[in-house]
Design a protein around this motif. Structure first.
Motif, PDB file in Angstrom:
ATOM      1  N   PHE A 173       0.821  -1.260   0.073  1.00  0.00           N
ATOM      2  CA  PHE A 173      -0.084  -0.256   0.066  1.00  0.00           C
ATOM      3  C   PHE A 173       0.908   1.332   0.017  1.00  0.00           C
ATOM      4  O   PHE A 173       0.699   2.177  -0.656  1.00  0.00           O
ATOM      5  CB  PHE A 173      -0.872   0.010   1.137  1.00  0.00           C
ATOM      6  CG  PHE A 173      -1.756   1.283   1.606  1.00  0.00           C
ATOM      7  CD1 PHE A 173      -2.881   1.440   0.538  1.00  0.00           C
ATOM      8  CD2 PHE A 173      -1.422   2.329   2.065  1.00  0.00           C
ATOM      9  CE1 PHE A 173      -3.823   2.452   0.812  1.00  0.00           C
ATOM     10  CE2 PHE A 173      -2.308   3.218   2.433  1.00  0.00           C
ATOM     11  CZ  PHE A 173      -3.646   3.590   1.498  1.00  0.00           C
ATOM     12  N   PHE A 174       1.770   1.343   0.925  1.00  0.00           N
ATOM     13  CA  PHE A 174       2.736   2.647   0.994  1.00  0.00           C
ATOM     14  C   PHE A 174       3.687   2.444  -0.140  1.00  0.00           C
ATOM     15  O   PHE A 174       4.060   3.800  -0.620  1.00  0.00           O
ATOM     16  CB  PHE A 174       3.571   2.411   2.435  1.00  0.00           C
ATOM     17  CG  PHE A 174       2.915   2.724   3.439  1.00  0.00           C
ATOM     18  CD1 PHE A 174       2.246   3.949   3.717  1.00  0.00           C
ATOM     19  CD2 PHE A 174       2.796   1.586   4.578  1.00  0.00           C
ATOM     20  CE1 PHE A 174       1.225   4.074   4.586  1.00  0.00           C
ATOM     21  CE2 PHE A 174       1.916   2.058   5.620  1.00  0.00           C
ATOM     22  CZ  PHE A 174       1.246   3.195   5.534  1.00  0.00           C
ATOM     23  N   ALA A 175       4.106   1.549  -0.898  1.00  0.00           N
ATOM     24  CA  ALA A 175       4.811   1.767  -2.043  1.00  0.00           C
ATOM     25  C   ALA A 175       4.143   2.018  -3.143  1.00  0.00           C
ATOM     26  O   ALA A 175       4.538   2.862  -3.996  1.00  0.00           O
ATOM     27  CB  ALA A 175       5.343   0.107  -2.356  1.00  0.00           C
ATOM     28  N   LYS A 176       2.728   1.760  -3.419  1.00  0.00           N
ATOM     29  CA  LYS A 176       1.752   2.431  -4.330  1.00  0.00           C
ATOM     30  C   LYS A 176       1.886   4.011  -4.079  1.00  0.00           C
ATOM     31  O   LYS A 176       1.793   4.592  -5.162  1.00  0.00           O
ATOM     32  CB  LYS A 176       0.621   1.686  -4.175  1.00  0.00           C
ATOM     33  CG  LYS A 176       0.502   0.346  -4.934  1.00  0.00           C
ATOM     34  CD  LYS A 176      -0.980  -0.347  -4.859  1.00  0.00           C
ATOM     35  CE  LYS A 176      -1.088  -1.658  -5.414  1.00  0.00           C
ATOM     36  NZ  LYS A 176      -2.387  -2.024  -5.360  1.00  0.00           N
ATOM     37  N   TRP A 177       1.431   4.425  -2.904  1.00  0.00           N
ATOM     38  CA  TRP A 177       1.539   5.847  -2.370  1.00  0.00           C
ATOM     39  C   TRP A 177       2.715   6.509  -2.898  1.00  0.00           C
ATOM     40  O   TRP A 177       2.572   7.466  -3.526  1.00  0.00           O
ATOM     41  CB  TRP A 177       1.068   6.014  -1.080  1.00  0.00           C
ATOM     42  CG  TRP A 177      -0.556   6.083  -0.969  1.00  0.00           C
ATOM     43  CD1 TRP A 177      -1.067   5.077  -0.409  1.00  0.00           C
ATOM     44  CD2 TRP A 177      -1.300   6.970  -1.253  1.00  0.00           C
ATOM     45  NE1 TRP A 177      -2.382   5.464  -0.543  1.00  0.00           N
ATOM     46  CE2 TRP A 177      -2.524   6.855  -0.869  1.00  0.00           C
ATOM     47  CE3 TRP A 177      -1.084   8.487  -1.707  1.00  0.00           C
ATOM     48  CZ2 TRP A 177      -3.542   7.495  -1.142  1.00  0.00           C
ATOM     49  CZ3 TRP A 177      -2.135   9.182  -1.766  1.00  0.00           C
ATOM     50  CH2 TRP A 177      -3.460   8.869  -1.855  1.00  0.00           C
ATOM     51  N   LYS A 178       3.919   5.964  -2.607  1.00  0.00           N
ATOM     52  CA  LYS A 178       5.161   6.531  -2.814  1.00  0.00           C
ATOM     53  C   LYS A 178       5.253   6.731  -4.571  1.00  0.00           C
ATOM     54  O   LYS A 178       5.666   7.667  -4.955  1.00  0.00           O
ATOM     55  CB  LYS A 178       6.207   5.691  -2.520  1.00  0.00           C
ATOM     56  CG  LYS A 178       7.528   6.351  -2.695  1.00  0.00           C
ATOM     57  CD  LYS A 178       8.795   5.301  -2.080  1.00  0.00           C
ATOM     58  CE  LYS A 178      10.152   6.024  -2.561  1.00  0.00           C
ATOM     59  NZ  LYS A 178      11.011   5.305  -2.175  1.00  0.00           N
ATOM     60  N   ARG A 179       4.698   5.624  -5.275  1.00  0.00           N
ATOM     61  CA  ARG A 179       5.043   5.685  -6.832  1.00  0.00           C
ATOM     62  C   ARG A 179       3.861   6.949  -7.285  1.00  0.00           C
ATOM     63  O   ARG A 179       3.911   7.427  -8.272  1.00  0.00           O
ATOM     64  CB  ARG A 179       4.643   4.455  -7.519  1.00  0.00           C
ATOM     65  CG  ARG A 179       5.650   3.419  -7.497  1.00  0.00           C
ATOM     66  CD  ARG A 179       5.338   2.217  -8.328  1.00  0.00           C
ATOM     67  NE  ARG A 179       4.134   1.796  -8.269  1.00  0.00           N
ATOM     68  CZ  ARG A 179       3.638   0.663  -7.315  1.00  0.00           C
ATOM     69  NH1 ARG A 179       4.668   0.128  -6.707  1.00  0.00           N
ATOM     70  NH2 ARG A 179       2.546   0.113  -7.389  1.00  0.00           N
ATOM     71  N   ILE A 203       2.798   9.634  -5.589  1.00  0.00           N
ATOM     72  CA  ILE A 203       3.330  10.760  -5.374  1.00  0.00           C
ATOM     73  C   ILE A 203       4.533  11.374  -6.098  1.00  0.00           C
ATOM     74  O   ILE A 203       4.537  12.497  -6.501  1.00  0.00           O
ATOM     75  CB  ILE A 203       3.453  10.837  -3.589  1.00  0.00           C
ATOM     76  CG1 ILE A 203       2.295  10.760  -3.025  1.00  0.00           C
ATOM     77  CG2 ILE A 203       4.289  12.130  -3.170  1.00  0.00           C
ATOM     78  CD1 ILE A 203       2.328  10.733  -1.492  1.00  0.00           C
ATOM     79  N   THR A 204       5.444  10.503  -6.373  1.00  0.00           N
ATOM     80  CA  THR A 204       6.662  10.775  -6.921  1.00  0.00           C
ATOM     81  C   THR A 204       6.377  10.685  -8.494  1.00  0.00           C
ATOM     82  O   THR A 204       7.614  11.253  -9.124  1.00  0.00           O
ATOM     83  CB  THR A 204       7.620   9.778  -6.642  1.00  0.00           C
ATOM     84  OG1 THR A 204       7.433   8.523  -6.998  1.00  0.00           O
ATOM     85  CG2 THR A 204       7.999   9.974  -5.211  1.00  0.00           C
ATOM     86  N   ASP A 205       5.357  10.260  -9.125  1.00  0.00           N
ATOM     87  CA  ASP A 205       5.351  10.192 -10.546  1.00  0.00           C
ATOM     88  C   ASP A 205       4.391  11.455 -11.215  1.00  0.00           C
ATOM     89  O   ASP A 205       3.438  11.623 -10.541  1.00  0.00           O
ATOM     90  CB  ASP A 205       4.352   9.155 -10.773  1.00  0.00           C
ATOM     91  CG  ASP A 205       4.328   8.758 -12.634  1.00  0.00           C
ATOM     92  OD1 ASP A 205       5.301   9.282 -13.117  1.00  0.00           O
ATOM     93  OD2 ASP A 205       3.492   8.036 -12.795  1.00  0.00           O
ATOM     94  N   PRO A 206       5.237  12.163 -12.052  1.00  0.00           N
ATOM     95  CA  PRO A 206       4.216  13.411 -12.649  1.00  0.00           C
ATOM     96  C   PRO A 206       3.401  13.067 -13.593  1.00  0.00           C
ATOM     97  O   PRO A 206       2.228  13.820 -13.360  1.00  0.00           O
ATOM     98  CB  PRO A 206       5.602  13.939 -13.691  1.00  0.00           C
ATOM     99  CG  PRO A 206       6.893  13.434 -13.225  1.00  0.00           C
ATOM    100  CD  PRO A 206       6.507  12.075 -12.629  1.00  0.00           C
ATOM    101  N   ALA A 232      -2.783  13.368 -13.900  1.00  0.00           N
ATOM    102  CA  ALA A 232      -4.003  12.548 -13.825  1.00  0.00           C
ATOM    103  C   ALA A 232      -4.828  13.268 -12.656  1.00  0.00           C
ATOM    104  O   ALA A 232      -6.184  13.470 -13.013  1.00  0.00           O
ATOM    105  CB  ALA A 232      -4.007  11.288 -13.724  1.00  0.00           C
ATOM    106  N   PHE A 233      -4.195  13.381 -11.522  1.00  0.00           N
ATOM    107  CA  PHE A 233      -4.848  13.917 -10.372  1.00  0.00           C
ATOM    108  C   PHE A 233      -5.461  15.534 -10.560  1.00  0.00           C
ATOM    109  O   PHE A 233      -6.613  15.712 -10.610  1.00  0.00           O
ATOM    110  CB  PHE A 233      -4.046  14.079  -9.347  1.00  0.00           C
ATOM    111  CG  PHE A 233      -4.537  14.667  -7.975  1.00  0.00           C
ATOM    112  CD1 PHE A 233      -5.623  14.110  -7.332  1.00  0.00           C
ATOM    113  CD2 PHE A 233      -4.251  16.174  -7.830  1.00  0.00           C
ATOM    114  CE1 PHE A 233      -6.363  14.696  -6.162  1.00  0.00           C
ATOM    115  CE2 PHE A 233      -4.758  16.514  -6.696  1.00  0.00           C
ATOM    116  CZ  PHE A 233      -5.682  15.999  -5.821  1.00  0.00           C
TER     117      PHE A 233
END
Length: 130
Positions: free
Chosen positions: A64-70, A72-75, A80-81
């Motif tokens: 879960f935290f790995a997905k959030w890190k990806r 947050i760090t992905d432009p 998309a957001f």
């Protein structure tokens, strides 16, 4: 495309049920919900059973935290957001179109709901054409 088509047909159906058939808004919504449920039952009857749904290998806090890190760090995630966040305001305006038409122009509820389908019709046609 399907969401625009559903939004358009929903507004037109509500306008027809309350205008032409003179149903109250409660009966019109109940009728529309019945149509939606019939469509869902029909789709479930013809949908193939052998298709697996999406899912994690093994859900975990680390994953879960790995997905959030990806994210947050992905432009591209931020783009998309931003696009989804920006279009939300347009959808909110569309949701209140019938209320504004009723208050500002003193139209009937059926006419206001039917007229609020103009925006999704334009979006649907824009997707088809362009």
């Amino acid at each position: 495309t399907a969401s625009r088509l559903a939004d358009t047909s929903s507004s037109l159906l509500l306008g027809f049920l309350m205008g032409r058939l003179e149903l109250t808004w409660r009966h019109a919504l109940s009728t529309e919900l019945s149509f939606v449920l019939l469509i869902l039952v029909r789709v479930m009857m013809i949908a193939p059973n052998h298709i697996a749904g999406p899912g994690d290998k093994e859900p975990s806090a680390y994953g879960f935290f790995a997905k959030w890190k990806r994210l947050i760090t992905d432009p591209n995630g931020w783009l998309a957001f931003g696009s989804v966040f920006g279009t939300y305001f347009v959808w909110t305006l569309v949701a209140y179109t019938s209320v504004m038409l009723k208050d500002v122009y003193q139209t009937s509820v059926a006419v206001a709901v039917g007229a609020s389908s103009a925006m999704p019709i334009g979006q649907f046609l824009g997707l088809l054409v362009g």
